[in-house]
Design an enzyme around this catalytic site. Structure first.
Site, short mmCIF file in Angstrom:
data_model
loop_
_atom_site.label_atom_id
_atom_site.label_comp_id
_atom_site.label_asym_id
_atom_site.label_seq_id
_atom_site.Cartn_x
_atom_site.Cartn_y
_atom_site.Cartn_z
N ASP A 304 47.96 56.99 57.34
CA ASP A 304 48.09 56.66 58.75
C ASP A 304 48.75 57.86 59.43
O ASP A 304 49.12 58.86 58.78
CB ASP A 304 48.88 55.36 58.94
CG ASP A 304 48.59 54.72 60.30
OD1 ASP A 304 48.06 55.42 61.20
OD2 ASP A 304 48.87 53.52 60.48
C1 NOJ Z 1 48.55 54.57 64.01
C2 NOJ Z 1 47.97 53.23 63.72
O1 NOJ Z 1 48.79 52.51 62.82
C3 NOJ Z 1 46.57 53.28 63.17
O2 NOJ Z 1 46.07 51.96 63.09
C4 NOJ Z 1 45.71 54.16 64.02
O3 NOJ Z 1 44.39 54.17 63.51
C5 NOJ Z 1 46.30 55.54 64.05
N1 NOJ Z 1 47.62 55.48 64.66
C6 NOJ Z 1 45.44 56.54 64.83
O4 NOJ Z 1 45.47 56.21 66.16
#
Ligand code: NOJ
Length: 759
Positions: A304
């Site tokens: 993530d």
């Molecule tokens: C953080 C989030 O937890 C995730 O779900 C997302 O895809 C990413 N940011 C990218 O935006």
């Protein structure tokens, strides 16, 4: 009690997952990439790459194009200069970018790479396309209220058509995290609290995003996230610790991921949280032993956003280099946004801390993914600014948005049949969500436009309604004279529609709430308006289940409308005026009070269950609340009047390798047609592991004309009775089971028992 275990393999077969997975062409392609059968051109490419270029293929950064909502959600960090990002891409320092700004941006980057880079490896363009791209569909948990996975497949397909048209190859969706604590704001992004819904909607959304042919210019790669147990955050605090048993992990949190992979999902994202002291991003058991070793997942694991760097804050990595090493060795192929792999992987390999063969394997997986989405055949396959515009918000997509919004609305109360309203009713439309381009489309609409969402006032008026609009208060604050104006409007009207609830920014990432209530200013408005004695129809705005109280809880009618997307106002109007009946069902339990959270219908009995009737001492109950939901999982009313009768089973014993068919007769005694969602629940009476009071095993939407009776029929087999046994493997034990066909998890519906026989 004799016990007999199925092997994991036969259990998976029984669930029908292995078959789907083994025939998935995507799996075949990705598996080839992970082994020596890699297509020659990928091996040849890897052989020509420097260590730095390999690390580049494992490095994904936010687009530096910036300037819009996407950039706001994902600050591009140090790479604020798009020209510099182009040079990074040309130099092989990037595998691709995410949350960029459409085909024009992608064209510039991709053309530069294809014209000027040494190896001409196409970039991949990723984005959070969560509930629509330019046409916005209901927030995911709202759409699950439709109890129609096929609808979610169609909206995901439509989102892919628009997004792939705008240059996007890969979506960071679906989010398949089970959410049993409604304080957790990301409950809005998933499929609610139930495992069956979680599995069905995960698979449906993957099929929708990826289509039949991943290389097509209207398909994009899906990403099941967040692996794993992100929704089990303590006290519902986003990013917080999850500490749960391996049994709960395997039985509750993992099955939607397995279902997504079985449907062909080729990527997953490591979650931010830790599980029992090990952050997922550094969890070798989770990302490698289980995911690769046990499940044979051949695809790509992406971190993530800065998840690898966050290992430092978690306190398991000393510095960025240590974090990169831990994440990579645990099984994270690709690093999102931290730049740590680019900075440290080459050195870690040269110093002998990371085997180069492992880097090569991750690179092959990433290149295979690029091949599968068709980028090596045509790097500009999805990049065409003219096509982007032509695909945006087409009439048929808008019609689908309206259908999805309509089907996501849940009517949880309708005393005295106050709904549907006659069109001649004079409506006082009161509340901070009555009018205006805000809080309509929902929080994860990176490419959506608030101004294009239809508000409730517009929807009612377009449907021919007579509406006086008064805000009465702001979302979280009083407005001068607001309550007096609202009371006056209520007095002059036949009926009040009261729009209360949460801002769309109160759910989603980092949006935890300790009290999941209607804010005080709105509650005061509701009490004042209710004192006029006018009938009140509450139109709830919510990204999660809310704990309702006072005049809101006691309103004559309550419609749960989430954030419904582009066509919100029109869809609500259609239901309010009865052009279409409500047909949604709650995919999350609405508690009496916030303090009940985490609350989920499939809880255990405990050793001291409170029997029906008056409270008994030393039993499992609260002093001040029923141990139940105010509005139960699965609950939702129609404009019909449905009764359940005559539970029938074709046999009362289920042979070990046989089936049992359970049916009931549903009658609509009302004067209007209805879409009833009949739900089949079971309870395993005696097992070696305590079992939930009820588990949803099947459901069916049944259309019933006024006065009509229909039979609904379900078939159960042994695989429906599986649980994770003492040895942490899928297990079935013979014995007695309760079965209900009912309109909700808290309704008796019709009940019977059967016995599973061991042969
Ligand atoms: C953080 C989030 O937890 C995730 O779900 C997302 O895809 C990413 N940011 C990218 O935006």
């Amino acid at each position: 009690m004799p016990s007999s275990r199925l092997s994991r393999r036969s259990a998976i077969h029984a669930l029908g997952l292995a078959t789907a997975w083994s025939i998935s062409p995507l799996r075949a392609g990705l598996a080839a990439a992970a082994t020596r059968d890699t297509p020659d051109f990928i091996d040849a490419l890897v052989a020509r790459m420097t260590l730095e270029e390999k690390a580049g293929q494992l490095t994904l950064m936010a687009s530096a194009w910036g300037g819009d909502r996407a950039a706001g959600l994902n600050p591009p960090g140090g790479l604020s200069d798009f020209d510099k990002q182009i040079e990074d891409a040309v130099a092989g320092r990037l595998t691709g970018v995410f949350n960029g700004n459409g085909a024009a941006m992608a064209l510039r980057l991709q053309s530069a790479v294809m014209e000027r880079s040494r190896l001409k490896i196409p970039l991949i363009f990723a984005a959070d396309v969560i509930h629509g791209h330019r046409t916005i569909f209901p927030i995911p948990v709202g759409e699950v209220a439709s109890f129609e996975p096929e609808l979610a497949q169609r909206t995901a397909r439509a989102a892919a058509f628009e997004a792939a048209g705008a240059g996007i190859d890969w979506t960071f969706a679906p989010m398949v995290d089970i959410a049993r604590d409604q304080r957790w704001g990301r409950a809005m992004e998933g499929a609610g609290e139930d495992v069956l819904l979680g599995r069905l909607f995960a698979a449906a959304r993957v099929r929708g995003f990826q289509g039949d042919n991943l290389a097509a210019d209207d398909a994009m790669m899906a990403c099941a996230k967040h692996f794993a147990a992100y929704g089990a955050a303590e006290a519902g605090l986003d990013y917080s610790t999850a500490d749960l048993s391996e049994r709960t992990l395997r039985e509750i949190y993992l099955p939607p991921f397995h279902a997504a992979f079985a449907a062909g999902c080729g990527t997953t994202m490591a979650s931010f949280n830790e599980i029992a002291g090990v952050p997922s991003t550094a969890n070798h058991w989770l990302l490698t032993d289980l995911l690769r070793g046990e499940w044979h997942f051949p695809g790509v694991v992406v971190s993530d956003y800065t998840g690898d760097m966050e290992l430092i804050a978690h306190g398991v990595a000393r510095d960025g280099r240590d974090a990169a090493r831990l994440a990579f060795l645990a099984g994270v192929d690709m690093s999102m946004e931290s730049d740590l792999y680019r900075l440290h992987l080459p050195g870690l390999v040269r110093d002998g801390h990371v085997p180069e063969a492992a880097v090569d394997r991750s690179v092959r997986r990433v290149l295979a993914m690029k091949a599968m989405v068709g980028l090596f055949d045509n790097p500009l396959r999805r990049i065409d600014p003219a096509r982007e515009a032509a695909r945006s918000r087409r009439p048929e997509t808008m019609a689908l948005a309206r259908e999805a919004a309509r089907k996501s609305i849940v009517m949880v109360r309708n005393q005295g049949g106050v709904l549907p309203l006659p069109r001649a009713s004079r409506i006082a439309l009161i509340g901070p969500f009555a009018a205006g381009p805000h809080d309509i489309i929902g929080g994860w609409s990176v490419y959506g436009d608030d101004a294009q969402g239809v508000d409730l006032a517009t929807g009612l008026r377009a449907a021919g309604g007579h509406v006086t609009v008064v805000a009465g208060c702001a979302i979280d604050a009083p407005l001068p004279g607001g309550i007096a104006e609202a009371v006056a409007a209520a007095r002059a009207a036949d009926v009040v529609m009261l729009t209360v609830g949460e801002s769309q920014d109160w759910s989603g990432e980092a949006q935890s709430r300790a009290e999941i209530t209607v804010p005080q200013a709105q509650q005061q408005l509701a009490e004042a308006v209710a004192a006029t004695g006018k009938p009140i129809v509450v139109v709830l705005k919510n990204g999660r289940a809310l704990a309702l109280s006072g005049a809101v809880r006691n309103a004559a009618a309550i419609l749960v409308t989430w954030q419904l997307g582009s066509e919100s106002g029109h869809a609500i109007a259609e239901v309010v005026y009865g052009d279409h009946g409500p047909q949604g069902r709650l995919p999350v339990s609405f508690p009496y009070e916030s303090g009940q959270e985490p609350y989920h219908y499939d809880h255990k009995t405990t050793g001291r269950p409170q029997p029906p009737g008056p409270l008994q001492p030393y039993k499992a109950h609260y002093h001040d609340l029923p141990d139940a939901a105010l509005f139960a999982f699965g609950h939702g009313l129609t404009y019909g009047k449905i009764t359940y009768a005559d539970l029938t089973m074709d046999r009362t014993t289920m042979p070990w390798d046989g089936t049992i068919t359970v049916s009931a007769r549903l009658t609509n005694h009302g004067a209007r047609a209805a879409q009833e969602v009949a739900q089949l629940y079971i309870h395993d009476r005696v097992a070696s592991i305590t079992r939930p009071v009820r588990e949803l095993k099947a459901f069916a939407k049944v259309a019933l004309a006024a006065g009509e009776t229909r039979e609904v029929r379900f078939t159960l087999r042994r695989a429906d009775l599986l649980f994770i046994g003492l040895g942490l493997t899928p297990t079935v034990e013979p014995g007695q089971f309760d079965v209900w066909i009912a309109p909700s998890a808290q309704d008796d519906g019709v009940h019977g028992t059967f016995e599973l026989l061991q042969t």
